[in-house]
Design a protein around this motif. Sequence first.
Motif, PDB file in Angstrom:
ATOM      1  N   SER A 277      -4.772 -11.716   3.972  1.00 38.92           N
ATOM      2  CA  SER A 277      -4.065 -12.505   2.875  1.00 38.92           C
ATOM      3  C   SER A 277      -3.332 -13.753   3.637  1.00 38.92           C
ATOM      4  O   SER A 277      -3.358 -14.963   3.152  1.00 38.92           O
ATOM      5  CB  SER A 277      -3.202 -11.727   1.932  1.00 38.92           C
ATOM      6  OG  SER A 277      -2.536 -12.540   1.147  1.00 38.92           O
TER       7      SER A 277
ATOM      8  N   ARG B 224      -6.027 -16.303   4.879  1.00 40.66           N
ATOM      9  CA  ARG B 224      -6.443 -16.943   3.792  1.00 40.66           C
ATOM     10  C   ARG B 224      -5.591 -18.059   3.318  1.00 40.66           C
ATOM     11  O   ARG B 224      -6.015 -19.286   2.898  1.00 40.66           O
ATOM     12  CB  ARG B 224      -6.845 -16.306   2.732  1.00 40.66           C
ATOM     13  CG  ARG B 224      -8.335 -15.266   2.863  1.00 40.66           C
ATOM     14  CD  ARG B 224      -8.765 -14.873   1.400  1.00 40.66           C
ATOM     15  NE  ARG B 224      -7.909 -13.950   0.948  1.00 40.66           N
ATOM     16  CZ  ARG B 224      -7.824 -12.648   1.174  1.00 40.66           C
ATOM     17  NH1 ARG B 224      -8.547 -11.925   1.926  1.00 40.66           N
ATOM     18  NH2 ARG B 224      -6.906 -11.788   0.315  1.00 40.66           N
ATOM     19  N   SER B 225      -4.210 -18.036   3.039  1.00 40.61           N
ATOM     20  CA  SER B 225      -3.326 -18.615   2.516  1.00 40.61           C
ATOM     21  C   SER B 225      -3.003 -20.023   3.511  1.00 40.61           C
ATOM     22  O   SER B 225      -2.723 -20.944   2.974  1.00 40.61           O
ATOM     23  CB  SER B 225      -1.971 -17.883   2.272  1.00 40.61           C
ATOM     24  OG  SER B 225      -1.363 -17.464   3.387  1.00 40.61           O
TER      25      SER B 225
ATOM     26  N   ASP C 253      -4.597  -5.838   5.414  1.00 37.80           N
ATOM     27  CA  ASP C 253      -4.580  -6.781   3.786  1.00 37.80           C
ATOM     28  C   ASP C 253      -3.680  -8.041   4.241  1.00 37.80           C
ATOM     29  O   ASP C 253      -4.048  -8.997   3.569  1.00 37.80           O
ATOM     30  CB  ASP C 253      -4.119  -5.924   2.599  1.00 37.80           C
ATOM     31  CG  ASP C 253      -5.471  -5.068   2.282  1.00 37.80           C
ATOM     32  OD1 ASP C 253      -6.603  -5.310   2.513  1.00 37.80           O
ATOM     33  OD2 ASP C 253      -5.289  -4.096   1.551  1.00 37.80           O
ATOM     34  N   GLU C 254      -2.573  -7.592   4.424  1.00 35.67           N
ATOM     35  CA  GLU C 254      -1.214  -8.681   4.525  1.00 35.67           C
ATOM     36  C   GLU C 254      -1.790  -9.682   5.616  1.00 35.67           C
ATOM     37  O   GLU C 254      -1.640 -10.907   5.417  1.00 35.67           O
ATOM     38  CB  GLU C 254      -0.142  -7.980   4.961  1.00 35.67           C
ATOM     39  CG  GLU C 254       0.401  -7.362   3.883  1.00 35.67           C
ATOM     40  CD  GLU C 254       1.792  -6.435   4.363  1.00 35.67           C
ATOM     41  OE1 GLU C 254       2.073  -6.646   5.517  1.00 35.67           O
ATOM     42  OE2 GLU C 254       2.160  -5.747   3.712  1.00 35.67           O
TER      43      GLU C 254
ATOM     44  N   SER D  72     -12.977  -8.500   0.495  1.00 36.35           N
ATOM     45  CA  SER D  72     -11.910  -8.273  -0.636  1.00 36.35           C
ATOM     46  C   SER D  72     -12.432  -9.061  -1.834  1.00 36.35           C
ATOM     47  O   SER D  72     -12.683 -10.039  -1.793  1.00 36.35           O
ATOM     48  CB  SER D  72     -10.585  -8.659  -0.201  1.00 36.35           C
ATOM     49  OG  SER D  72      -9.609  -8.357  -1.196  1.00 36.35           O
TER      50      SER D  72
END
Length: 92
Positions: free
Chosen positions: A83, A86-87, A79-80, A27
């Motif tokens: 994400s 990564r967080s 995607d979620e 991404s």
Amino acid sequence: MKPNYKYILDSNISGIPCQIGISNYVSVAGNPYTWDSDADYYGYTEMEWDVLDRKGYHASWLERKLDDKMRDRIETEIDEFMSDLRSHQYWY
């Protein structure tokens, strides 16, 4: 032999529990100061994934049940998931 995936997440297709094996995910955020291409300006996401049964084996019979709406939902779940991943990474 089961293929190796970087990540595996739980999902369902037509109410049937399954797993999604993610083999590639990239991404790239857009950069409004870059005019080389629309992908550079707006950003883009590329992903490669397979539908797996609950034991982790490729489930082509279940993959045939996918329609565009289900593919979009699964790609949103991916995607979620990425994400959230990564967080939760910590940078030192």
